[in-house]
Design a protein around this motif. Structure first.
Motif, PDB file in Angstrom:
ATOM      1  N   THR A  73     -51.080 -61.413  43.355  1.00 45.58           N
ATOM      2  CA  THR A  73     -52.147 -62.169  42.692  1.00 45.58           C
ATOM      3  C   THR A  73     -52.317 -61.684  41.252  1.00 45.58           C
ATOM      4  O   THR A  73     -52.455 -62.482  40.318  1.00 45.58           O
ATOM      5  CB  THR A  73     -53.473 -62.014  43.453  1.00 45.58           C
ATOM      6  OG1 THR A  73     -53.331 -62.550  44.760  1.00 45.58           O
ATOM      7  CG2 THR A  73     -54.604 -62.744  42.731  1.00 45.58           C
ATOM      8  N   GLY A  74     -52.290 -60.361  41.074  1.00 46.72           N
ATOM      9  CA  GLY A  74     -52.405 -59.784  39.736  1.00 46.72           C
ATOM     10  C   GLY A  74     -51.264 -60.197  38.831  1.00 46.72           C
ATOM     11  O   GLY A  74     -51.465 -60.475  37.642  1.00 46.72           O
ATOM     12  N   LEU A  75     -50.045 -60.272  39.383  1.00 51.15           N
ATOM     13  CA  LEU A  75     -48.886 -60.694  38.592  1.00 51.15           C
ATOM     14  C   LEU A  75     -49.009 -62.149  38.161  1.00 51.15           C
ATOM     15  O   LEU A  75     -48.667 -62.507  37.033  1.00 51.15           O
ATOM     16  CB  LEU A  75     -47.605 -60.496  39.407  1.00 51.15           C
ATOM     17  CG  LEU A  75     -47.123 -59.044  39.571  1.00 51.15           C
ATOM     18  CD1 LEU A  75     -46.001 -58.969  40.603  1.00 51.15           C
ATOM     19  CD2 LEU A  75     -46.654 -58.463  38.239  1.00 51.15           C
ATOM     20  N   ARG A  76     -49.532 -62.989  39.070  1.00 54.54           N
ATOM     21  CA  ARG A  76     -49.721 -64.404  38.730  1.00 54.54           C
ATOM     22  C   ARG A  76     -50.764 -64.556  37.628  1.00 54.54           C
ATOM     23  O   ARG A  76     -50.597 -65.348  36.698  1.00 54.54           O
ATOM     24  CB  ARG A  76     -50.139 -65.194  39.973  1.00 54.54           C
ATOM     25  CG  ARG A  76     -48.977 -65.525  40.911  1.00 54.54           C
ATOM     26  CD  ARG A  76     -49.383 -66.573  41.928  1.00 54.54           C
ATOM     27  NE  ARG A  76     -50.398 -66.080  42.841  1.00 54.54           N
ATOM     28  CZ  ARG A  76     -50.137 -65.482  43.995  1.00 54.54           C
ATOM     29  NH1 ARG A  76     -48.886 -65.292  44.386  1.00 54.54           N
ATOM     30  NH2 ARG A  76     -51.125 -65.074  44.777  1.00 54.54           N
TER      31      ARG A  76
ATOM     32  N   SER B  10     -53.995 -48.695  42.590  1.00 53.98           N
ATOM     33  CA  SER B  10     -54.649 -49.569  41.620  1.00 53.98           C
ATOM     34  C   SER B  10     -53.781 -50.798  41.365  1.00 53.98           C
ATOM     35  O   SER B  10     -52.608 -50.666  40.991  1.00 53.98           O
ATOM     36  CB  SER B  10     -54.887 -48.807  40.309  1.00 53.98           C
ATOM     37  OG  SER B  10     -55.023 -49.689  39.225  1.00 53.98           O
ATOM     38  N   THR B  11     -54.362 -51.977  41.590  1.00 55.28           N
ATOM     39  CA  THR B  11     -53.624 -53.216  41.338  1.00 55.28           C
ATOM     40  C   THR B  11     -53.184 -53.287  39.880  1.00 55.28           C
ATOM     41  O   THR B  11     -52.066 -53.692  39.567  1.00 55.28           O
ATOM     42  CB  THR B  11     -54.496 -54.443  41.673  1.00 55.28           C
ATOM     43  OG1 THR B  11     -54.867 -54.383  43.053  1.00 55.28           O
ATOM     44  CG2 THR B  11     -53.745 -55.733  41.421  1.00 55.28           C
ATOM     45  N   GLU B  12     -54.073 -52.875  38.985  1.00 52.57           N
ATOM     46  CA  GLU B  12     -53.772 -52.911  37.546  1.00 52.57           C
ATOM     47  C   GLU B  12     -52.550 -52.054  37.221  1.00 52.57           C
ATOM     48  O   GLU B  12     -51.674 -52.465  36.458  1.00 52.57           O
ATOM     49  CB  GLU B  12     -54.980 -52.422  36.750  1.00 52.57           C
ATOM     50  CG  GLU B  12     -54.800 -52.547  35.243  1.00 52.57           C
ATOM     51  CD  GLU B  12     -56.017 -52.081  34.455  1.00 52.57           C
ATOM     52  OE1 GLU B  12     -55.895 -51.960  33.234  1.00 52.57           O
ATOM     53  OE2 GLU B  12     -57.067 -51.842  35.076  1.00 52.57           O
ATOM     54  N   SER B  13     -52.483 -50.841  37.844  1.00 49.52           N
ATOM     55  CA  SER B  13     -51.343 -49.947  37.609  1.00 49.52           C
ATOM     56  C   SER B  13     -50.059 -50.552  38.147  1.00 49.52           C
ATOM     57  O   SER B  13     -48.996 -50.470  37.522  1.00 49.52           O
ATOM     58  CB  SER B  13     -51.589 -48.584  38.263  1.00 49.52           C
ATOM     59  OG  SER B  13     -52.672 -47.932  37.666  1.00 49.52           O
ATOM     60  N   ALA B  14     -50.150 -51.170  39.331  1.00 49.62           N
ATOM     61  CA  ALA B  14     -48.973 -51.784  39.943  1.00 49.62           C
ATOM     62  C   ALA B  14     -48.462 -52.940  39.085  1.00 49.62           C
ATOM     63  O   ALA B  14     -47.256 -53.058  38.839  1.00 49.62           O
ATOM     64  CB  ALA B  14     -49.308 -52.274  41.346  1.00 49.62           C
ATOM     65  N   VAL B  15     -49.384 -53.788  38.635  1.00 55.64           N
ATOM     66  CA  VAL B  15     -49.000 -54.927  37.802  1.00 55.64           C
ATOM     67  C   VAL B  15     -48.375 -54.443  36.491  1.00 55.64           C
ATOM     68  O   VAL B  15     -47.356 -54.983  36.034  1.00 55.64           O
ATOM     69  CB  VAL B  15     -50.217 -55.836  37.513  1.00 55.64           C
ATOM     70  CG1 VAL B  15     -49.888 -56.873  36.443  1.00 55.64           C
ATOM     71  CG2 VAL B  15     -50.687 -56.522  38.789  1.00 55.64           C
ATOM     72  N   LYS B  16     -48.953 -53.399  35.913  1.00 55.01           N
ATOM     73  CA  LYS B  16     -48.413 -52.862  34.656  1.00 55.01           C
ATOM     74  C   LYS B  16     -47.012 -52.299  34.876  1.00 55.01           C
ATOM     75  O   LYS B  16     -46.118 -52.500  34.051  1.00 55.01           O
ATOM     76  CB  LYS B  16     -49.342 -51.775  34.109  1.00 55.01           C
ATOM     77  CG  LYS B  16     -48.906 -51.256  32.736  1.00 55.01           C
ATOM     78  CD  LYS B  16     -49.909 -50.251  32.186  1.00 55.01           C
ATOM     79  CE  LYS B  16     -49.461 -49.736  30.818  1.00 55.01           C
ATOM     80  NZ  LYS B  16     -50.413 -48.755  30.256  1.00 55.01           N
ATOM     81  N   ALA B  17     -46.818 -51.588  36.003  1.00 53.58           N
ATOM     82  CA  ALA B  17     -45.502 -51.018  36.305  1.00 53.58           C
ATOM     83  C   ALA B  17     -44.462 -52.117  36.459  1.00 53.58           C
ATOM     84  O   ALA B  17     -43.340 -52.020  35.942  1.00 53.58           O
ATOM     85  CB  ALA B  17     -45.578 -50.181  37.578  1.00 53.58           C
ATOM     86  N   MET B  18     -44.839 -53.187  37.170  1.00 56.46           N
ATOM     87  CA  MET B  18     -43.919 -54.320  37.339  1.00 56.46           C
ATOM     88  C   MET B  18     -43.648 -54.997  35.996  1.00 56.46           C
ATOM     89  O   MET B  18     -42.533 -55.429  35.706  1.00 56.46           O
ATOM     90  CB  MET B  18     -44.513 -55.345  38.318  1.00 56.46           C
ATOM     91  CG  MET B  18     -44.765 -54.811  39.706  1.00 56.46           C
ATOM     92  SD  MET B  18     -43.229 -54.381  40.547  1.00 56.46           S
ATOM     93  CE  MET B  18     -43.862 -53.903  42.148  1.00 56.46           C
ATOM     94  N   ASP B  19     -44.687 -55.081  35.190  1.00 57.36           N
ATOM     95  CA  ASP B  19     -44.563 -55.704  33.883  1.00 57.36           C
ATOM     96  C   ASP B  19     -43.608 -54.910  32.990  1.00 57.36           C
ATOM     97  O   ASP B  19     -42.894 -55.472  32.169  1.00 57.36           O
ATOM     98  CB  ASP B  19     -45.945 -55.794  33.231  1.00 57.36           C
ATOM     99  CG  ASP B  19     -46.054 -56.955  32.267  1.00 57.36           C
ATOM    100  OD1 ASP B  19     -45.445 -58.004  32.536  1.00 57.36           O
ATOM    101  OD2 ASP B  19     -46.749 -56.819  31.246  1.00 57.36           O
TER     102      ASP B  19
END
Length: 206
Positions: free
Chosen positions: A122-125, A73-82
């Motif tokens: 893209t999600g991080l941006r 999940s892109t959302e999960s990955a972005v949240k983990a990085m966040d």
């Protein structure tokens, strides 16, 4: 899966697996007691994994967090990085990605599984853009009304008449607006307010 992960690194003389954990709480305890250089976490392990990532990143920055998970999940990955993770590796990919992610983490470089990197970046941006908008100066209702009249080049006296307020009150709001928007005069207030309005428009987030 845990035994398999350990065996991958046992083949490399430069790495040493100092501990394993089953839950997010156990993983945090390992970091507190043994301060590993890198820790791998699975998003599906029991406990508050995202909270653990944040706790490690903020309280124990010497330990780099890599996510190794089946969750694509892109959302999960972005949240983990966040939260502070520095790597995100998908299960099922080449095992070489694990060592690549480890080397990147030791160098404090970001690593994301290749087939997943584009969507995550893209999600991080997008997350960064949304944060910039959320961090923008917030104007109250009366200040927004005054700004709307300023856009029409109205004087303090005209604004006071339209809003049924005293000219002194309008001057007070103008001082507040200049302070909030870091403007030196009413022209800069208009420019700054217009810029903020454009940043918060739907098209700016696309």
């Amino acid at each position: 899966m845990l035994r398999g992960l350990v065996s991958v690194f046992e083949d490399y003389a430069e790495y040493e697996v100092i501990a394993t954990a089953v839950t997010a709480d156990d993983a945090l305890e390992i970091v507190k007691l043994q301060a590993p250089d890198v820790i791998f976490l699975d998003l599906s392990m029991p406990g508050d994994v995202f909270g653990t990532i944040k706790s490690i990143a903020s309280g124990h920055p010497q330990t780099k967090v890599i996510i190794y998970t089946a969750f694509s999940s892109t959302e999960s990955a972005v949240k983990a990085m966040d939260m502070g993770a520095i790597g995100f590796v998908l299960k099922g990919g080449p095992m070489a990605e694990l060592t690549e992610a480890l080397r990147s983490a030791v160098s404090s470089d970001l690593y994301i599984s290749r087939q997943f990197a584009s969507s995550v970046l893209t999600g991080l941006r997008e997350r960064s853009k949304r944060r910039e908008i959320n961090d923008a100066v917030r104007l109250n209702l009366r200040e927004k009304q005054i700004v709307a009249h300023l856009f029409e080049a109205q004087t303090n006296k005209e604004i006071a008449r339209h809003l049924n307020l005293s000219e002194k009150t309008i001057k007070h709001y103008m001082s507040s607006l200049m302070q909030k928007l870091k403007a030196r005069n009413r022209v800069e207030v208009v420019i700054a307010a217009r810029r903020q309005q454009e940043a918060q428009s739907p098209s700016a987030t696309q």
